[in-house]
Design a protein around this motif. Structure first.
Motif, mmCIF file in Angstrom:
data_model
loop_
_atom_site.group_PDB
_atom_site.id
_atom_site.type_symbol
_atom_site.label_atom_id
_atom_site.label_comp_id
_atom_site.label_asym_id
_atom_site.label_seq_id
_atom_site.Cartn_x
_atom_site.Cartn_y
_atom_site.Cartn_z
ATOM 1 N N LYS A 150 0.869 -1.142 0.204
ATOM 2 C CA LYS A 150 -0.242 0.029 0.043
ATOM 3 C C LYS A 150 0.888 1.162 -0.055
ATOM 4 C CE LYS A 150 -2.648 -0.017 3.573
ATOM 5 N NZ LYS A 150 -3.856 -0.048 4.736
ATOM 6 N N VAL A 151 0.344 2.138 -0.781
ATOM 7 C CA VAL A 151 0.885 3.445 -0.640
ATOM 8 C C VAL A 151 0.088 4.682 -0.032
ATOM 9 C CG1 VAL A 151 1.822 5.694 -2.299
ATOM 10 C CG2 VAL A 151 2.195 3.067 -2.858
ATOM 11 N N GLU B 76 -2.929 0.554 -3.872
ATOM 12 C CA GLU B 76 -2.796 -0.772 -3.003
ATOM 13 C C GLU B 76 -2.922 -1.944 -4.062
ATOM 14 O OE1 GLU B 76 -4.863 -2.411 1.215
ATOM 15 O OE2 GLU B 76 -5.791 -1.011 -0.130
ATOM 16 N N TRP C 55 9.405 0.445 -5.647
ATOM 17 C CA TRP C 55 8.176 -0.227 -6.002
ATOM 18 C C TRP C 55 7.147 0.503 -7.091
ATOM 19 C CZ3 TRP C 55 8.460 -5.111 -4.547
ATOM 20 C CH2 TRP C 55 9.196 -5.507 -3.320
ATOM 21 N N ARG D 103 9.395 8.514 -2.099
ATOM 22 C CA ARG D 103 9.211 8.296 -0.755
ATOM 23 C C ARG D 103 9.448 9.344 0.409
ATOM 24 N NH1 ARG D 103 12.927 2.773 -1.678
ATOM 25 N NH2 ARG D 103 13.800 4.582 -2.883
ATOM 26 N N ILE E 237 5.277 3.684 2.054
ATOM 27 C CA ILE E 237 4.954 2.407 1.379
ATOM 28 C C ILE E 237 5.147 1.301 2.155
ATOM 29 C CG2 ILE E 237 5.628 0.740 -0.809
ATOM 30 C CD1 ILE E 237 6.709 3.552 -1.917
#
Length: 100
Positions: free
Chosen positions: A2-3, A12, A25, A94, A99
């Motif tokens: 999931k983000v 997700e 990712w 990020r 994440i």
């Protein structure tokens, strides 16, 4: 996986559906929460993946500029190197996204 940004789910997907490339990712397009991404004009070309499309990400505390990117039409050699086609998959910065 999931983000999230500002606690809101941006993407997700099952772990088998995401692709890890150079420590990032990449989530399949179908896993992105509708209405969260808008195309950015930021230009970028990766020598081995090809032309990138950057996105601004809408989040509860405001839009994060250029916080996501994808390769809509990656070079064939890149898909071969990664071991699967990742066209349109989206990665997130990020500095903005969590994440898990």
């Amino acid at each position: 996986m999931k983000v999230t940004i500002d606690g809101a789910v941006i993407a997700e997907a099952a772990g088998d559906d995401v692709v890890k490339i150079e420590g990032n990712w990449y989530f399949p397009p179908s896993s992105i929460t509708p209405g969260t991404l808008s195309e950015s004009p930021k230009p970028y070309i990766c020598a081995w993946k090809g032309v990138a499309q950057y996105y601004d990400v809408a989040a509860p505390r405001g839009t994060r500029k250029d916080a996501a990117w994808s390769y809509p039409d990656p070079l064939e050699s890149a898909a071969d190197a990664v071991g699967r086609n990742f066209a349109g998959y989206v990665a997130f910065d990020r500095a903005f996204a969590t994440i898990s």
